[in-house]
Write an enzyme that holds these catalytic residues in place. Structure first.
Site, short mmCIF file in Angstrom:
data_model
loop_
_atom_site.label_atom_id
_atom_site.label_comp_id
_atom_site.label_asym_id
_atom_site.label_seq_id
_atom_site.Cartn_x
_atom_site.Cartn_y
_atom_site.Cartn_z
N PRO A 131 0.82 -1.21 0.00
CG PRO A 131 0.09 -0.93 2.21
CD PRO A 131 0.83 -1.89 1.31
CE1 TYR A 159 -1.25 9.62 -13.13
CE2 TYR A 159 -1.03 11.23 -11.36
CZ TYR A 159 -0.51 10.21 -12.13
OH TYR A 159 0.76 9.76 -11.88
CE1 TYR A 210 2.44 7.32 -6.04
CE2 TYR A 210 0.21 7.13 -5.18
CZ TYR A 210 1.41 6.55 -5.55
OH TYR A 210 1.57 5.19 -5.41
NE ARG A 266 -4.13 6.20 -4.81
CZ ARG A 266 -3.84 6.95 -5.87
NH1 ARG A 266 -4.08 8.25 -5.86
NH2 ARG A 266 -3.32 6.40 -6.95
CB CYS A 311 3.78 30.17 -17.54
SG CYS A 311 4.07 31.66 -16.61
N1 LLP Z 1 3.26 -1.39 -6.01
C1 LLP Z 1 3.62 -1.10 -7.26
C2 LLP Z 1 4.39 -2.07 -8.03
C3 LLP Z 1 3.25 0.14 -7.82
O1 LLP Z 1 3.61 0.43 -9.06
C4 LLP Z 1 2.51 1.06 -7.04
C5 LLP Z 1 2.11 2.35 -7.59
C6 LLP Z 1 2.16 0.70 -5.73
C7 LLP Z 1 2.55 -0.54 -5.24
C8 LLP Z 1 1.41 1.62 -4.81
O2 LLP Z 1 0.15 1.96 -5.29
P1 LLP Z 1 -0.85 2.76 -4.33
O3 LLP Z 1 -1.17 1.85 -3.20
O4 LLP Z 1 -0.17 4.00 -3.88
O5 LLP Z 1 -2.01 3.07 -5.22
N2 LLP Z 1 0.84 8.95 -9.31
C9 LLP Z 1 -0.42 8.24 -9.42
C10 LLP Z 1 -0.31 6.83 -8.87
C11 LLP Z 1 0.78 6.03 -9.52
C12 LLP Z 1 0.94 4.68 -8.90
C13 LLP Z 1 2.17 4.03 -9.37
N3 LLP Z 1 2.41 2.74 -8.78
C14 LLP Z 1 -1.51 9.03 -8.73
O6 LLP Z 1 -1.21 10.11 -8.20
O7 LLP Z 1 -2.67 8.65 -8.73
#
Ligand code: LLP
Length: 420
Positions: free
Chosen positions: A281, A323, A379, A283, A350
């Site tokens: 996890p 996004y 993020y 986010r 800008c």
């Molecule tokens: N594991 C892997 C292999 C990943 O690529 C990611 C996220 C995670 C875990 C963690 O995912 P989470 O639990 O945070 O959703 N910048 C984008 C999100 C990109 C996620 C990239 N990989 C945003 O702001 O929505």
């Protein structure tokens, strides 16, 4: 886009929005804006929720460092037992600087360089999550040159399309760059079995980010488990199953993923397969724990639009423009019965794409007023840049009444550091 909605992590008490016991306005006065503020109690609560929900499967909660790699935050996560999911040598350096136990670190990413592989072997991480045959060949070469054995799992691409808010954050289907097509993974494990420099100990899947429905996880897991069953009969000694991250949270509207419901599907299957569960996890541990504070510079009425020009924008929080991400926005101080009006909340960069919210209904903003942009703990800072010569903001960690600056605001000197 809908109206601004308060997230639970930052309550409004006597008219003022708080982090822990501290009014956000006081933090902005003390540390300036734009500013990231994180609530440590909330983060600890989220880790406990994961530990509890998945307790039956001996879980390793490997926090995904990319969501927010702040050193103090990582130390606090380490203190409550988290490992790390890393994606580069830089994130390995962060995780180790925070003294995260290397035996709790997993390394994903499609482009691992030789140097990064060697560094991870030096640090004795738990496992590489391997994304291609060429990568596995490279890991084998680097490890055997050093007379070492690299532990790994293959990241399976299960060809499961999960619904995510944006196509950039879906990773589990066959036209993304991630993972090894699930039909090809058995052959790759077999290839590795004869190599002394490789030790297959796990299997991995990560299907995307901000997923609010358990179903695609279950479909992906069932696909992975068919591979596991075959590998068992061939004598491949797996110990972990990494289900990845992507657990969706509420951005102030829409549902969050019910992790208890997810766990009730995942845990029995993983336990039946005789594996320990790894979760990544990002986010879902830190997103709702963060708020981005930005002050209104100008209110500009241009034709049909009212632009609320604030002192933070896409350089600090790129999610809205990159996004189409939704973040609830509200005044951090008293609303005093003000009427809501529909505005664009825009930054100073800008670019027309520099906005935090479009056509958003918020209490009529005043110049000089402080706005709280919610659900910015993940993020936010980690994707911030110096574009347009912007200084990256300070980060503040609040624990009840205790306030710590965990990253100082950048200075102009920081902008040219390393340049000649
Ligand atoms: N594991 C892997 C292999 C990943 O690529 C990611 C996220 C995670 C875990 C963690 O995912 P989470 O639990 O945070 O959703 N910048 C984008 C999100 C990109 C996620 C990239 N990989 C945003 O702001 O929505």
């Amino acid at each position: 886009m809908g109206p601004s909605v308060l997230t639970r992590s930052f309550p409004r008490v006597d008219g003022r929005v708080l982090c822990g016991e501290v009014p956000l306005e006081d933090l902005a006065d003390q540390f300036g804006t734009p500013l990231f503020v994180y609530d440590l109690a909330w983060i600890r609560g989220r880790v406990a929720a994961f530990d509890d929900a998945f307790a039956g499967a001996d879980p390793l909660v490997a926090y995904s460092v990319k969501a927010n790699g702040n050193l103090t935050l990582l130390r606090e996560l380490e203190a409550v037992g988290c490992g790390a999911d890393i994606t580069s040598g830089g994130e390995l350096f962060r995780a180790r600087s925070a003294e995260i136990d290397p035996s709790k670190i997993v390394f994903a990413g499609v482009g691992k360089s030789e140097d990064e592989i060697a560094y991870a072997l030096d640090e004795r991480i738990y496992a590489f999550n391997v994304e291609s045959r060429s990568e596995l060949e490279r890991i084998e070469r680097v490890a055997s040159e050093r007379g070492e054995t690299a532990r790994f799992g293959i990241r399976v691409n299960p060809n499961v399309l999960a619904t995510t808010p944006h196509k950039y954050t879906a990773t589990g289907h066959s036209d993304t760059k991630f993972g090894v097509p699930w039909e090809e993974t058995r052959a790759l494990y077999r290839w590795a079995l004869d190599r002394p420099a490789l030790s297959p100990i796990g299997i991995d899947v990560h299907i995307g980010s901000q997923i609010v429905d358990p179903d695609p996880y279950v479909r992906a897991l069932d696909r992975v488990l068919t591979v596991v069953a075959d590998l068992r009969t061939e004598g491949v000694p797996l110990e972990y199953l990494d289900i990845g991250g992507g657990f969706g949270i509420s951005y102030g509207h829409g549902p969050a993923l019910d992790i208890v419901a997810l766990a009730s599907e995942i845990v029995p299957r993983v336990v039946d397969a005789g594996l320990r569960l790894v979760l990544e996890p990002g986010r879902s541990l830190v997103g709702e724990a963060g708020v981005f504070l930005t002050r209104v510079q100008y209110v500009k009425v241009g034709g049909p639009k009212t632009f609320v020009i604030v002192d933070g924008g896409m350089s600090e929080l790129i999610r809205p423009s990159h996004y189409g991400g939704y973040h609830a926005i509200e005044p951090a101080g008293p609303i005093d019965g003000r009427q809501a009006i529909v505005v664009d909340v825009v930054g100073p960069v800008c670019e027309t794409g520099d906005f935090l919210a479009l056509d958003r209904s918020i209490p009529e903003p005043r110049e000089g007023e402080l706005l709280a942009v919610h659900t910015s703990g993940a993020y936010g800072f980690s994707m911030a840049s110096n574009y347009n010569g912007r200084l990256r903001p300070a980060e503040v960690l609040v624990d009840g009444a205790d306030v710590r600056v965990v990253r100082r605001r950048e200075t102009y000197q920081d902008l040219i550091r390393g340049e000649v």
